[in-house]
Design a protein around this motif. Structure first.
Motif, PDB file in Angstrom:
ATOM      1  N   GLY A 171       0.789  -1.327   0.022  1.00 25.41           N
ATOM      2  CA  GLY A 171       0.190  -0.080   0.184  1.00 25.41           C
ATOM      3  C   GLY A 171       0.689   1.200   0.159  1.00 25.41           C
TER       4      GLY A 171
ATOM      5  N   SER B  71      -3.892   3.850   1.460  1.00 29.11           N
ATOM      6  CA  SER B  71      -4.442   2.964   0.788  1.00 29.11           C
ATOM      7  C   SER B  71      -3.595   1.629   1.192  1.00 29.11           C
ATOM      8  CB  SER B  71      -4.539   3.298  -0.347  1.00 29.11           C
ATOM      9  OG  SER B  71      -5.444   2.241  -1.178  1.00 29.11           O
ATOM     10  N   CYS B  72      -4.466   0.572   1.080  1.00 26.64           N
ATOM     11  CA  CYS B  72      -3.637  -0.750   1.058  1.00 26.64           C
ATOM     12  C   CYS B  72      -4.504  -1.665   0.442  1.00 26.64           C
ATOM     13  CB  CYS B  72      -3.277  -1.192   2.332  1.00 26.64           C
ATOM     14  SG  CYS B  72      -2.804  -2.593   2.889  1.00 26.64           S
TER      15      CYS B  72
ATOM     16  N   THR C  84      -9.120  -3.918  -0.157  1.00 22.50           N
ATOM     17  CA  THR C  84      -8.623  -2.804  -0.094  1.00 22.50           C
ATOM     18  C   THR C  84      -9.240  -1.911   1.263  1.00 22.50           C
ATOM     19  OG1 THR C  84     -10.588  -1.716  -1.683  1.00 22.50           O
ATOM     20  CG2 THR C  84      -8.586  -2.827  -2.765  1.00 22.50           C
TER      21      THR C  84
ATOM     22  N   TYR D 114      -8.716   2.304   2.275  1.00 23.19           N
ATOM     23  CA  TYR D 114      -8.741   3.905   1.753  1.00 23.19           C
ATOM     24  C   TYR D 114      -8.811   4.869   3.013  1.00 23.19           C
ATOM     25  CZ  TYR D 114      -9.159   2.002  -3.074  1.00 23.19           C
ATOM     26  OH  TYR D 114      -8.942   1.278  -4.238  1.00 23.19           O
TER      27      TYR D 114
ATOM     28  N   ILE E 139      -6.924   1.639  -5.640  1.00 19.08           N
ATOM     29  CA  ILE E 139      -5.639   0.662  -5.610  1.00 19.08           C
ATOM     30  C   ILE E 139      -5.667  -0.363  -6.319  1.00 19.08           C
ATOM     31  CG2 ILE E 139      -6.085  -0.270  -3.465  1.00 19.08           C
ATOM     32  CD1 ILE E 139      -2.982   0.101  -2.682  1.00 19.08           C
TER      33      ILE E 139
ATOM     34  N   CYS F 113      -3.192  -5.922   5.518  1.00 21.14           N
ATOM     35  CA  CYS F 113      -3.554  -4.350   5.756  1.00 21.14           C
ATOM     36  C   CYS F 113      -4.236  -3.754   6.953  1.00 21.14           C
ATOM     37  CB  CYS F 113      -4.959  -4.192   4.441  1.00 21.14           C
ATOM     38  SG  CYS F 113      -4.187  -4.192   2.833  1.00 21.14           S
TER      39      CYS F 113
ATOM     40  N   TRP G 253      -2.812  -0.485   9.397  1.00 17.75           N
ATOM     41  CA  TRP G 253      -2.044   0.229   8.392  1.00 17.75           C
ATOM     42  C   TRP G 253      -1.697   1.526   8.850  1.00 17.75           C
ATOM     43  CZ3 TRP G 253       0.097  -2.000   4.663  1.00 17.75           C
ATOM     44  CH2 TRP G 253       0.672  -1.103   3.760  1.00 17.75           C
TER      45      TRP G 253
END
Length: 123
Positions: A35, A49-50, A58, A60, A70, A102, A105
């Protein structure tokens, strides 16, 4: 050791778009969630993001939802961050990062970092 190399930064006008790329060198990169973080002058590094390694789920941060996307291409060992409708407050150095998941994060839990790429949004 997982090496991450970012590209795609630059200068763009407000409302414009950029696509960042993060290329990874290691055959086991698919085990990692990959990310982005960003850091503006005088501010803390924040998670942007990841994308997970398992199901491509994902994450965000709220300020980029609906504007950034992403994605990952495992065949190319590359993760992309498509940034649309850019705002001056998106100006920062963007860092690619990797860890197993993720979740959480945060810069504290990152295993690998890229060198960063500058994104400047200005008229």
């Amino acid at each position: 050791q997982l090496q991450l190399v970012e590209s795609g930064g630059g200068l763009v006008q407000p409302g414009g778009s950029l696509r960042l790329s993060c290329a990874a060198s290691r055959f086991t990169w698919s085990y990692y969630a990959i990310g982005w973080f960003r850091q503006a002058p005088g501010k803390e590094r924040e998670g942007v993001s990841c994308i997970s390694s398992s199901d491509s789920s994902t994450y965000y941060t709220d300020s980029v939802k609906g504007r950034f996307t992403i994605s990952r291409d495992n065949a190319k060992n590359t993760v992309y961050l498509q940034m649309n409708s850019l705002k001056p407050e998106d100006t920062a150095v963007y860092y690619c990062a990797a860890r197993r998941r993720c979740s959480s994060w945060s810069p504290t839990f990152i295993d690998y970092w890229g060198q960063g790429t500058q994104v400047t949004v200005s008229s």
